[in-house]
Design an enzyme around this catalytic site. Structure first.
Site, PDB file in Angstrom:
ATOM      1  N   GLY A  11       0.837  -1.209   0.000  1.00 48.13           N
ATOM      2  CA  GLY A  11       0.000   0.000   0.000  1.00 48.13           C
ATOM      3  C   GLY A  11       0.861   1.243   0.000  1.00 48.13           C
ATOM      4  NE  ARG A  72      -1.139  -5.036  -1.186  1.00 47.10           N
ATOM      5  CZ  ARG A  72      -1.821  -3.914  -0.905  1.00 47.10           C
ATOM      6  NH1 ARG A  72      -2.779  -3.505  -1.698  1.00 47.10           N
ATOM      7  NH2 ARG A  72      -1.535  -3.211   0.168  1.00 47.10           N
ATOM      8  CG  ASP A 103       2.767  -6.229   7.897  1.00 50.50           C
ATOM      9  OD1 ASP A 103       2.256  -5.796   6.848  1.00 50.50           O
ATOM     10  OD2 ASP A 103       2.113  -6.803   8.789  1.00 50.50           O
ATOM     11  CB  THR A 125       2.335   1.250   6.247  1.00 50.99           C
ATOM     12  OG1 THR A 125       0.953   1.056   6.581  1.00 50.99           O
ATOM     13  CG2 THR A 125       3.154   1.022   7.500  1.00 50.99           C
ATOM     14  CG  ASP A 127      -2.507   0.511   8.121  1.00 49.42           C
ATOM     15  OD1 ASP A 127      -3.379   1.387   7.998  1.00 49.42           O
ATOM     16  OD2 ASP A 127      -2.460  -0.513   7.405  1.00 49.42           O
ATOM     17  CG  ASP A 129       0.696  -2.013  10.445  1.00 48.72           C
ATOM     18  OD1 ASP A 129       1.539  -1.356   9.804  1.00 48.72           O
ATOM     19  OD2 ASP A 129      -0.065  -2.828   9.905  1.00 48.72           O
ATOM     20  N   GLY A 170      -7.395   0.636   9.003  1.00 50.25           N
ATOM     21  CA  GLY A 170      -6.717  -0.093  10.080  1.00 50.25           C
ATOM     22  C   GLY A 170      -7.364  -1.455  10.267  1.00 50.25           C
ATOM     23  NE  ARG A 171      -6.766  -5.380   5.419  1.00 52.81           N
ATOM     24  CZ  ARG A 171      -6.699  -4.693   4.292  1.00 52.81           C
ATOM     25  NH1 ARG A 171      -7.779  -4.141   3.786  1.00 52.81           N
ATOM     26  NH2 ARG A 171      -5.551  -4.574   3.653  1.00 52.81           N
ATOM     27  CE  LYS A 213     -20.226  15.362  24.175  1.00 51.81           C
ATOM     28  NZ  LYS A 213     -19.301  14.416  24.702  1.00 51.81           N
ATOM     29  CE  LYS A 214     -28.148  21.402  19.744  1.00 54.00           C
ATOM     30  NZ  LYS A 214     -29.587  21.109  19.749  1.00 54.00           N
ATOM     31  CG  HIS A 215     -21.312  17.156  18.436  1.00 53.86           C
ATOM     32  ND1 HIS A 215     -21.278  18.494  18.676  1.00 53.86           N
ATOM     33  CD2 HIS A 215     -20.204  16.630  19.003  1.00 53.86           C
ATOM     34  CE1 HIS A 215     -20.180  18.771  19.354  1.00 53.86           C
ATOM     35  NE2 HIS A 215     -19.514  17.659  19.571  1.00 53.86           N
ATOM     36  CD  GLU A 222      -9.716  -1.079   6.767  1.00 53.39           C
ATOM     37  OE1 GLU A 222      -8.519  -0.810   6.592  1.00 53.39           O
ATOM     38  OE2 GLU A 222     -10.517  -1.287   5.841  1.00 53.39           O
ATOM     39  CB  VAL A 250      -9.763  10.619   1.312  1.00 53.90           C
ATOM     40  CG1 VAL A 250     -10.796  10.839   0.249  1.00 53.90           C
ATOM     41  CG2 VAL A 250     -10.407  10.249   2.632  1.00 53.90           C
ATOM     42  CD  GLN A 251      -8.852   6.686   6.415  1.00 50.92           C
ATOM     43  OE1 GLN A 251      -8.522   6.413   7.552  1.00 50.92           O
ATOM     44  NE2 GLN A 251      -9.747   5.974   5.750  1.00 50.92           N
ATOM     45  NE  ARG A 252      -3.332   2.657   1.764  1.00 51.99           N
ATOM     46  CZ  ARG A 252      -3.603   1.673   0.913  1.00 51.99           C
ATOM     47  NH1 ARG A 252      -3.599   1.890  -0.378  1.00 51.99           N
ATOM     48  NH2 ARG A 252      -3.853   0.472   1.355  1.00 51.99           N
TER      49      ARG A 252
HETATM   50  P1  ADP Z   1       2.347  -3.951   2.722  1.00 51.21           P
HETATM   51  O1  ADP Z   1       3.805  -3.960   2.416  1.00 51.21           O
HETATM   52  O2  ADP Z   1       1.742  -2.588   2.598  1.00 51.21           O
HETATM   53  O3  ADP Z   1       2.033  -4.653   4.028  1.00 51.21           O
HETATM   54  P2  ADP Z   1       1.364  -6.308   1.239  1.00 51.21           P
HETATM   55  O4  ADP Z   1       1.053  -7.097   2.474  1.00 51.21           O
HETATM   56  O5  ADP Z   1       0.403  -6.334   0.131  1.00 51.21           O
HETATM   57  O6  ADP Z   1       1.606  -4.761   1.557  1.00 51.21           O
HETATM   58  O7  ADP Z   1       2.782  -6.823   0.690  1.00 51.21           O
HETATM   59  C1  ADP Z   1       3.378  -6.224  -0.417  1.00 51.21           C
HETATM   60  C2  ADP Z   1       4.107  -7.241  -1.254  1.00 51.21           C
HETATM   61  O8  ADP Z   1       5.182  -7.827  -0.485  1.00 51.21           O
HETATM   62  C3  ADP Z   1       3.283  -8.440  -1.698  1.00 51.21           C
HETATM   63  O9  ADP Z   1       2.503  -8.164  -2.823  1.00 51.21           O
HETATM   64  C4  ADP Z   1       4.395  -9.443  -2.030  1.00 51.21           C
HETATM   65  O10 ADP Z   1       4.974  -9.144  -3.288  1.00 51.21           O
HETATM   66  C5  ADP Z   1       5.416  -9.150  -0.941  1.00 51.21           C
HETATM   67  N1  ADP Z   1       5.260 -10.110   0.164  1.00 51.21           N
HETATM   68  C6  ADP Z   1       4.283 -10.140   1.115  1.00 51.21           C
HETATM   69  N2  ADP Z   1       4.422 -11.201   1.936  1.00 51.21           N
HETATM   70  C7  ADP Z   1       5.522 -11.882   1.496  1.00 51.21           C
HETATM   71  C8  ADP Z   1       6.191 -13.075   1.914  1.00 51.21           C
HETATM   72  N3  ADP Z   1       5.763 -13.781   2.945  1.00 51.21           N
HETATM   73  N4  ADP Z   1       7.294 -13.457   1.220  1.00 51.21           N
HETATM   74  C9  ADP Z   1       7.740 -12.734   0.164  1.00 51.21           C
HETATM   75  N5  ADP Z   1       7.133 -11.618  -0.286  1.00 51.21           N
HETATM   76  C10 ADP Z   1       6.052 -11.178   0.355  1.00 51.21           C
END
Ligand code: ADP
Length: 319
Positions: A11, A72, A103, A125, A127, A129, A170-171, A213-215, A222, A250-252
């Site tokens: 993302g 991706r 991650d 990111t 997030d 996270d 935020g999943r 309170k008005k609101h 998410e 829009v947050q992105r």
């Molecule tokens: P983010 O980096 O925002 O968390 P994604 O989870 O979609 O986004 O991961 C981005 C890309 O990283 C994936 O499309 C894939 O190419 C690669 N990736 C994710 N997990 C793995 C993994 N376990 N091993 C190798 N590549 C990975």
């Protein structure tokens, strides 16, 4: 190292461009060549790689998105695909790689590291996270986008005496919801890390209403569930007119805040320093405003934790 590569993956987040710029400028300043890998790991395996010059990253520091684009690439989880990626890097003589992403992208960098190819992860990111860093690139901008929306919704909520449920991104991580909820003065904040009791939320809304309170504003990450369903439940139990806004993508977007630009510049430059020292398999972060780096394999084992004190305080302040 005399030749390094940079890619953005997963993302996108505001500030990724500032990070790319810092990689390129820092490296060239130290006589290291930089190659841009376009479209994340997909572009890596396809050899979508071009040399970047000082001018390649001009006029992007203030722009959202990523000039290297992102993608991706599920097949990058396969060993032979990863080896193909390393082959491409070697073909261009690239000796190390900066991976800017979340991650999932870190897992890709970890895989390359395990195959003996040096990578450094930079946390990009919205997030917030990624373990091992207090802040990720893009979080502050996303937060300010959410706050801008909450402030606007508050105006109309007050005019109409309504309750608003605002669903934010935020999943798995509730940082956007928690920070935005606190900064926006929300009555309740629902995050995936903490269970919630609907009765408490409804009682609080009723108490506020009785006080005149008005609101009322409820911020929902998410990952907790559908904002619409939560809104319906609230309306059913309080009888108050309840509206739901899902802020979505829009947050992105948007121009990164000064905080995100500076953070991106510092983190990305430190990633280049590590590669110049020949260090791979690291992830960079900022802890107590100090740059840190740690083992990328260990980083992915650490759980993301929410700031409990802040969560508790948000409840106390919205009594
Ligand atoms: P983010 O980096 O925002 O968390 P994604 O989870 O979609 O986004 O991961 C981005 C890309 O990283 C994936 O499309 C894939 O190419 C690669 N990736 C994710 N997990 C793995 C993994 N376990 N091993 C190798 N590549 C990975």
């Amino acid at each position: 190292m005399k030749k390094i590569g940079v890619l953005t993956s997963g993302g996108d987040s505001p500030g990724m461009n500032a990070a790319i710029r810092a990689v390129v400028r820092k490296a060239i300043y130290h006589n290291v060549e930089v190659y841009g890998i376009y479209n994340g790991y997909q572009g890596l395996i396809n050899g979508n790689i071009k040399k970047l010059e000082l001018g390649s990253v001009g006029d992007i520091i203030h722009r959202g998105g990523t000039m290297l684009y992102t993608a991706r690439c599920p097949e990058f989880k396969e060993r032979e695909v990863q080896l193909k990626g390393i082959e491409q890097l070697k073909k261009f003589g690239i000796e190390g790689l900066v991976v800017i992403g979340g991650d999932g992208s870190y897992r890709g960098a970890r895989a390359l590291t395990e195959l003996g190819y040096p990578c450094v992860g930079v946390p990009g990111t919205i997030d917030n996270d990624i373990p091992g860093t207090d802040f990720t690139i893009g979080f502050d901008t996303a937060l300010n986008t959410v706050i801008d929306s909450i402030d606007k919704i508050r105006d109309t909520a007050t005019s109409h005496d309504r309750t608003y449920v605002i669903e934010v991104m935020g999943r798995n991580a509730g940082d956007i919801a928690l920070w935005a909820g606190m900064a926006g003065g929300a009555e309740s904040i629902l995050i995936p890390e903490e269970s919630h009791d609907m009765n408490d939320i409804i009682n609080k809304l009723n108490r506020g209403h009785d006080r005149g309170k008005k609101h009322s504003i409820i911020v929902v990450a998410e990952g907790v569930g559908s904002g619409f369903e939560i809104g319906q439940e609230i309306q059913r139990h309080t009888g108050a007119e309840t509206r739901v806004t899902v802020l979505g993508h829009v947050q992105r977007g948007g121009s990164p805040t000064a905080h995100d630009r500076v953070l991106a510049s510092r983190l990305a430059a430190s990633a280049v320093e590590l590669l110049m020292e020949g260090k791979g398999g690291r992830a960079v972060g900022i802890v107590n405003n100090k740059l840190v780096d740690y083992d990328i394999i260990e980083a992915l084992k650490m759980p993301h934790v929410i700031d409990q004190k802040m969560y508790k305080l948000s409840d106390e302040l919205s009594i």
